[in-house]
Scaffold this motif. Structure first.
Motif, PDB file in Angstrom:
ATOM      1  N   THR A  28       0.839  -1.202   0.000  1.00 11.43           N
ATOM      2  CA  THR A  28       0.000   0.000   0.000  1.00 11.43           C
ATOM      3  C   THR A  28       0.876   1.255   0.000  1.00 11.43           C
ATOM      4  OG1 THR A  28      -1.850  -1.109   1.065  1.00 11.43           O
ATOM      5  CG2 THR A  28      -1.712   1.272   1.379  1.00 11.43           C
ATOM      6  N   GLU A  65      -6.729   1.240  -0.932  1.00  9.71           N
ATOM      7  CA  GLU A  65      -7.146   0.199  -0.003  1.00  9.71           C
ATOM      8  C   GLU A  65      -8.241   0.777   0.895  1.00  9.71           C
ATOM      9  OE1 GLU A  65      -4.311  -2.784   2.383  1.00  9.71           O
ATOM     10  OE2 GLU A  65      -4.359  -0.792   3.212  1.00  9.71           O
ATOM     11  N   ASP A  83      -5.482  -1.342  -5.303  1.00  7.86           N
ATOM     12  CA  ASP A  83      -5.007  -1.880  -4.024  1.00  7.86           C
ATOM     13  C   ASP A  83      -6.103  -2.727  -3.396  1.00  7.86           C
ATOM     14  OD1 ASP A  83      -3.632  -2.447  -1.723  1.00  7.86           O
ATOM     15  OD2 ASP A  83      -3.226  -0.362  -1.177  1.00  7.86           O
ATOM     16  N   GLU A  84      -5.959  -4.029  -3.523  1.00  9.87           N
ATOM     17  CA  GLU A  84      -6.883  -5.010  -2.943  1.00  9.87           C
ATOM     18  C   GLU A  84      -8.338  -4.753  -3.328  1.00  9.87           C
ATOM     19  OE1 GLU A  84      -5.905  -7.165   0.113  1.00  9.87           O
ATOM     20  OE2 GLU A  84      -3.959  -6.276   0.591  1.00  9.87           O
TER      21      GLU A  84
HETATM   22 MG   LIG Z   1      -2.065  -2.825   1.981  1.00  9.50          MG
END
Ligand SMILES: [Mg+2]
Ligand SMILES: Nc1ncnc2c1ncn2[C@@H]1O[C@H](COP(=O)(O)OP(=O)(O)OP(=O)(O)O)[C@@H](O)[C@H]1O
Length: 240
Positions: A41, A83, A163-164
């Protein structure tokens, strides 16, 4: 093409990234794999201007964007789906999506057909289409995650950092997110992907980097990483 060389980043005095280098060639999908706390991240934040790198260089299509403000980096064509859910809670789904296109209203980015792209984003994310007038803050966590991703797509960017994107989604929606990523890839969108499902990420990616405690330990074509015994043991064996 996004290019990062010798990137250092820190929170206060604690250095988290110790000089990482990676490339995301145009039209390619690159994944960044690593354990919790490895610095994935942080890497994305340092690229998109959410934090200022302590050293190194970030270039987008050859243009130096190192340490620029995040709005300037967005106008240069880099979208970041961060994220966690960072949507504008008191605005509707459709308005959140239009905000994603905001830099295109400023002459910094080609304007293109924003209405058409909004329709396209809503086609891509049918769950959002059904809820376009709903306030974003009242969406479920998974829906907000999708909205963050759709908003990044609305910039019509040169590069998207994801991010994810599947975090907090039910299995069926995780599959949907991967289908969407695949579709964006087939349309030639350049992406850097961080995913908790490393095996699934390597299945869609062209190339991968493994981040360990703030340094890149291994990198190579996704095909090779999938069969690398160390990668399998650390990231692909059960639990990941
Ligand atoms: Mg992360
Ligand atoms: N705002 C912050 N202030 C201080 N330390 C931070 C901050 N954000 C992250 N860190 C620390 O930096 C390190 C890297 O965190 P980062 O969020 O980049 O990891 P990650 O690889 O994304 O992990 P995860 O898979 O859990 O999302 C961790 O040790 C974390 O505790």
């Amino acid at each position: 093409m996004l290019s990062i060389s010798n990137l250092h980043a820190a929170y206060g005095k604690v250095e988290v990234l110790h000089g990482i280098s990676l490339e995301v060639p145009k039209g390619k999908l690159v994944t960044l794999i690593g354990s919790n706390g490895a610095g994935k991240t942080t890497t994305m934040r340092a690229i998109s201007g959410m934090i200022k790198p302590k050293g190194g260089k970030v270039t987008l299509d050859g243009k130096d964007i190192t340490g620029h403000d995040s709005h300037k980096i967005a106008r240069a064509g880099l979208a970041h789906s961060p994220e966690g859910r960072r949507v504008f809670a008191s605005m509707s789904v459709a308005d959140n999506l239009l905000l994603g296109a905001f830099p295109r209203f400023t002459r910094a980015r080609p304007k293109g057909d924003i209405k058409r792209d909004l329709d396209k984003a809503l086609e891509l994310f049918p769950r959002l289409k059904e809820r376009q007038t709903q306030l974003a803050g009242t969406l479920s966590g998974g829906e907000q995650q999708m909205l963050a991703m759709a908003r990044a797509v609305m910039l019509n960017p040169e590069v998207i950092l994801l991010d994810e994107p599947s975090m907090g989604l039910a299995p069926i929606l995780v599959e949907e997110v991967f289908r969407i990523i695949q579709r964006l890839k087939s349309e030639g969108v350049t992406m850097l992907l961080v995913e908790q499902f490393a095996a699934a990420a390597l299945n869609v990616a062209d190339y991968g980097y493994v981040l360990e405690n703030g340094s890149i330990s291994v990198h190579g074509p996704a095909e090779n990483l999938k069969t690398d015994p160390k990668v399998i043991a650390a990231y692909l064996g059960g639990g990941h």
